[in-house]
Design a protein around this motif. Structure first.
Motif, short mmCIF file in Angstrom:
data_model
loop_
_atom_site.label_atom_id
_atom_site.label_comp_id
_atom_site.label_asym_id
_atom_site.label_seq_id
_atom_site.Cartn_x
_atom_site.Cartn_y
_atom_site.Cartn_z
N ASP A 158 0.88 -1.34 0.09
CA ASP A 158 -0.03 0.37 0.31
C ASP A 158 0.81 0.88 0.32
OD1 ASP A 158 -1.38 2.24 0.53
OD2 ASP A 158 -2.70 1.38 2.31
N MET A 159 1.11 1.72 -0.88
CA MET A 159 1.59 2.70 -1.00
C MET A 159 1.34 4.24 -0.70
SD MET A 159 4.23 1.09 -3.26
CE MET A 159 4.23 0.17 -4.19
N GLU A 160 0.31 4.33 -0.02
CA GLU A 160 0.08 5.26 1.13
C GLU A 160 0.47 5.13 2.37
OE1 GLU A 160 -1.62 7.73 -0.40
OE2 GLU A 160 -1.47 6.98 -2.79
N ASP A 161 0.77 3.58 2.65
CA ASP A 161 1.15 3.39 3.93
C ASP A 161 2.60 4.16 4.34
OD1 ASP A 161 1.01 1.62 6.69
OD2 ASP A 161 0.63 -0.07 6.24
N PRO A 162 2.64 4.63 5.26
CA PRO A 162 4.05 4.82 5.83
C PRO A 162 5.03 3.63 5.96
CG PRO A 162 2.90 6.37 6.76
CD PRO A 162 1.83 5.01 6.56
N ALA A 163 4.37 2.60 6.73
CA ALA A 163 4.76 1.60 7.29
C ALA A 163 5.11 0.60 6.37
CB ALA A 163 4.24 0.42 8.09
N THR A 164 4.78 0.98 3.99
CA THR A 164 5.33 0.41 3.82
C THR A 164 7.02 0.37 3.86
OG1 THR A 164 3.45 0.36 2.21
CG2 THR A 164 5.35 0.47 1.57
N GLU A 166 10.26 0.63 2.09
CA GLU A 166 11.43 1.63 1.99
C GLU A 166 11.59 1.85 0.51
OE1 GLU A 166 15.12 3.29 3.45
OE2 GLU A 166 14.92 1.41 4.69
N TYR A 167 12.21 0.43 0.28
CA TYR A 167 12.08 0.74 -1.49
C TYR A 167 11.74 0.04 -2.76
CZ TYR A 167 17.06 0.32 2.15
OH TYR A 167 17.61 0.34 2.26
N ILE A 168 10.35 -0.24 -1.75
CA ILE A 168 9.15 -0.61 -2.62
C ILE A 168 8.87 0.61 -2.87
CG2 ILE A 168 6.91 -1.50 -2.69
CD1 ILE A 168 7.87 -3.75 -1.57
N SER A 169 8.57 1.42 -1.96
CA SER A 169 7.54 2.61 -2.30
C SER A 169 9.02 3.65 -2.93
CB SER A 169 8.32 4.02 -0.90
OG SER A 169 7.46 3.17 0.18
N MET A 170 10.20 4.11 -2.95
CA MET A 170 11.47 3.90 -3.46
C MET A 170 10.56 3.83 -5.16
SD MET A 170 15.30 4.31 -3.04
CE MET A 170 15.17 4.49 -1.41
#
Length: 204
Positions: A158-164, A166-170
């Motif tokens: 879930d890209m909106e979840d801060p706990a995602t 970090e490398y997936i978000s990046m």
């Protein structure tokens, strides 16, 4: 007591995803901090491990030997690697090997920008060894499993979840034009090509 630096895990990746991994970063300002490439499936890689068919070697150096090797994976996609005076063992392997040959390569990803502004990705090999077909087949199956794991984690994030992670978000931020489905297709193509090879071998 100072901790001994540990060697980074060498990630298994098919050439299509590796060649799309154009974003690099460090996790600290230390000059000696490792440089990572960010795989589009959301994992960092300071080292990679690949097995494929060495199809071509060439000394592209001007003043001294600088060897280029092309290694093709089962999808027909190419890893490029370069070894010179600072990688003497790898350079001598590229000098001596007769393509085509199955090789296993462990090395560090390197990126460079072309005059046209595109980012090319290559490997600076730490080691190159000649292997057999069974070793290549095992690598394909294990790399397929690792790639599918990364694709699954990416799709479920879930890209909106801060706990995602970090490398997936990046990866989502840096590679928003790339389809994660491409890498699942690489897995399917690689496994199908193995099945075809095995079917041909058993028919002979």
């Amino acid at each position: 007591m100072a901790s001994t630096p540990t060697r980074e895990v060498a990630r298994r990746v098919f050439a299509r995803e590796f060649n799309d991994a154009s974003y690099t970063f460090k996790e600290s300002d230390d000059d000696r901090a490792p440089v990572y490439v960010l795989l589009p499936t959301g994992q960092r890689a300071n080292r990679v491990f690949l097995v494929g068919t060495l199809t071509e070697t060439e000394d592209v150096g001007e003043d001294s030997e600088y060897w280029q090797g092309r290694v093709v994976d089962p999808n027909g996609d190419t890893f490029f690697m370069y070894a010179g005076q600072y990688q003497p063992d790898a350079a001598s392997m590229l000098r001596e090997l007769e393509p085509p040959a199955y090789v296993a390569v462990v090395g560090k990803p390197r990126t460079y920008e072309t005059d046209e502004g595109e980012v090319n990705v290559s490997i600076r090999p730490e080691s190159i060894s000649k292997v057999d077909e069974a070793t290549r087949d095992r690598w394909v199956v294990e790399t397929a499993e690792r790639t599918l794991d990364r694709v699954k984690r990416y799709k479920e994030a879930d890209m909106e979840d801060p706990a995602t992670d970090e490398y997936i978000s990046m990866a989502d931020e840096e590679y928003d034009q790339l389809s994660i489905e491409n890498y699942r297709q690489s897995v399917v193509g690689a496994l199908e090509s193995l099945q075809d090879e095995q079917a041909e071998a058993s028919a002979d």
